[in-house]
Every structure is written in structure tokens, then in C-alpha cells.
Write an enzyme that holds these catalytic residues in place. Structure first.
Site, mmCIF file in Angstrom:
data_model
loop_
_atom_site.group_PDB
_atom_site.id
_atom_site.type_symbol
_atom_site.label_atom_id
_atom_site.label_comp_id
_atom_site.label_asym_id
_atom_site.label_seq_id
_atom_site.Cartn_x
_atom_site.Cartn_y
_atom_site.Cartn_z
ATOM 1 N N TYR A 58 11.435 1.595 -10.683
ATOM 2 C CA TYR A 58 11.372 0.183 -10.274
ATOM 3 C C TYR A 58 11.831 0.057 -8.819
ATOM 4 O O TYR A 58 11.170 -0.589 -7.996
ATOM 5 C CB TYR A 58 12.242 -0.682 -11.177
ATOM 6 N N LYS A 62 9.530 -0.920 -5.311
ATOM 7 C CA LYS A 62 9.864 -1.961 -4.345
ATOM 8 C C LYS A 62 10.051 -1.375 -2.942
ATOM 9 O O LYS A 62 9.725 -2.020 -1.937
ATOM 10 C CB LYS A 62 11.117 -2.706 -4.792
#
Length: 303
Positions: A213, A217
Site C-alpha cells: 500500500y 502511494k
């Protein structure tokens, strides 16, 4: 005001200093009362629930005229639209299908925006996933977190940029805000030296949901950095925003049972949905060309 690319890299440890500053010391800002989006058109992805739905509500509350709810489940989108219509009966609210796990769906959505919209002012790319178990997207063969949060989001941004440029008023640049996360600063990115890079994410032995995750990003921030070489703020203002740790979202819906207690305890220090969504509106409506290429955290332009 310096942009994110002009600022020196952060060297302060994310936990606890940056997290505490962002989560507890940031001054939450809602749009000035004079803000008026009458006549304007906006697209919000992943907008049938959580921050997407709340940001859609806030846009409508400042007189947005037409809203496109871009969602994977049309039925859930219609339920959200019905809820919004009850509060904002004069606005035009539409539900368009968008599956961020399918390149075909993304391309179809972008073509629809090009052909059906006579005007487009604001796009908020909010849709994202956080997975605790490894899963590949059948349509592409890529791991799902990297696929949705990075590859598909970057593709949709690229396809909608010319639509925003051509369909926003001549005296006002279109606005594209991509939702990002300060967890990019925590990414270990253990496959960063792999060549080629993308296949390394598709190997189950490399999978770590939390790190993937953060990496997704971080890759998004790299994408924005490079995109600024090609996009002028006079055409479309593009920025990224971190809403902070927010309670009441569906991001952790696949969380294993053993982590539920931790999640409930963590929920005691999260922001509520309205405050989190206010950061979306600040980035996509209030901020001007100075935010072009910026990563915004705690309502401030940051490295």
C-alpha cells in the site's frame, strides 16, 4: 510558495513526529463560505461510500451543479445518489460504472467523459484498495494493490487530463486531485532494485499488504513528479492529497479478524469523514496554481 519538488526531502521519522503533526496539529480547513461551484461539473471515483461519498456531499453543499459518481457497483452507486439527491434535489447526480481493475472499463469511462460531458471542472481520483491477502487482477495479471492504486489510477489520470483541459472554461484551469497517503514515507520497497520492476510485485513471496500500500502511494508520487514535466498549471492543476488517518472508511474491509481489536483502538485517534473529505475539497477547489504538482498533507504543501 515552493512546490513539493522544490522542497528538500523529509528526513524526520514518519512515526511518531510526522504522524503526530499531520494527525493532531494540522489546522483543518473547510472552504470559505463564499465558495460557489454553480455551473460546474465534477467526477469523484469510489464515491458510493467513505471519503468519496463525503467529498461528493461537500462539493454539492457548495452548489456543484452536476456530479458523476464513478463506481464499480452501479447499484451501490444508485443508492448513494438517492441519498445525495434527498439533500440536494436541484443538482444533477449521475452514476457511471468504473472498474479500476479493468483497463477496458477505464478506457470506456474516459471515452464517455469525452463524448457525453460538455463541461468538466473537477476530477477527484479517490478509488483505492488495501489488501491483506495476495490477489492478482485477472484482467491484467498484476497484484491488486499496485494495479488499482498506481497503474489504473495513473492511466485514468492520463486519459482524463485532455478532457479536463478541453472542457473546462477558458478562464479557469481544470482540477485533478489524486488521493495519496503519507504511508508512502513508510514504504520499505524491498523490490525497488528489481529489473523489470512491475513483475516483482506479482510474485507472492514479495507480498506484504501494508508495504505494498505504501509503495503504491510512493509510485503515485513519482508519477506526479514526472507528470509535471508535461502538464502546465494553465491547462490543468494537478495535485495529490493525504487526508490523514480517517475513521469510517471501507479501506480495511478485508482486515483479518485478529486485527479488528487493533483497528478499533486506532479508530480512537482517527479524523472523522467530514474533516478528511475537507482536505479533498481544499486541494481540488480552494487551492490554486501554487498547488500544481504538490503533495498536500495536513493542509500544507509538503515534500
Amino acid at each position: 510558495m515552493p512546490g513539493s519538488r522544490d522542497l528538500p526531502p523529509l528526513t524526520t521519522p514518519f512515526f511518531p513526529k510526522i504522524f503526530i503533526k499531520n494527525q493532531f496539529r494540522a489546522k483543518i480547513r473547510y472552504p470559505p463560505k463564499s465558495t460557489d461551484l454553480s455551473g460546474q461539473v465534477a467526477i469523484v471515483t469510489g464515491s458510493n461510500t467513505g471519503l468519496g461519498l463525503e467529498s461528493a456531499r461537500q462539493l454539492l453543499s457548495i452548489n456543484l451543479s452536476r456530479l458523476i459518481l464513478a463506481v464499480r457497483s452501479v447499484q451501490k452507486g444508485k443508492e448513494a445518489a438517492k441519498q445525495l439527491n434527498a439533500s440536494f434535489p436541484t443538482a444533477t447526480i449521475e452514476v457511471w460504472e468504473l472498474n479500476m481493475s479493468s483497463y477496458g472499463s477505464i478506457q470506456t469511462f474516459a471515452r464517455r467523459a469525452e463524448t457525453e460531458l460538455s463541461r468538466l471542472d473537477i476530477v477527484i481520483l479517490n478509488a483505492g484498495v488495501f489488501k491483506f491477502k495476495f490477489a492478482k487482477v485477472p484482467d491484467t495479471g498484476h497484484e491488486e494493490i499496485i494495479q488499482v492504486n498506481y497503474l489504473s489510477t495513473a492511466l485514468l489520470a492520463i486519459l482524463l487530463l485532455p478532457v479536463l483541459r478541453s472542457k473546462s472554461p477558458a478562464d479557469s484551469a481544470g482540477r485533478l486531485t489524486i488521493i495519496n497517503s503519507a504511508l508512502a514515507f513508510t514504504a520499505k520497497f524491498k523490490t525497488k532494485d528489481k529489473t523489470p520492476l512491475l513483475p516483482s510485485f506479482d510474485d507472492t513471496k514479495n507480498f506484504d499488504g501494508q508495504d505494498y500500500y505504501g509503495v503504491s502511494k510512493l509510485l503515485g508520487q513519482m508519477f506526479l513528479w514526472k507528470l509535471m514535466d508535461y502538464v502546465s498549471a494553465e491547462d490543468v492543476v494537478v495535485n495529490m492529497v493525504d487526508p490523514g488517518a480517517i475513521g469510517g472508511t471501507d479501506l480495511g474491509r478485508d482486515m483479518p479478524g485478529g486485527m479488528v481489536v487493533f483497528a478499533k483502538l486506532f479508530g480512537l485517534i482517527t479524523r472523522n469523514l467530514p474533516d478528511g473529505a475537507a482536505s479533498y475539497v481544499d486541494a481540488s477547489v480552494v487551492r490554486g496554481p501554487e498547488s500544481h504538482g504538490a503533495f498536500m498533507m495536513g493542509w500544507e504543501i509538503t515534500p
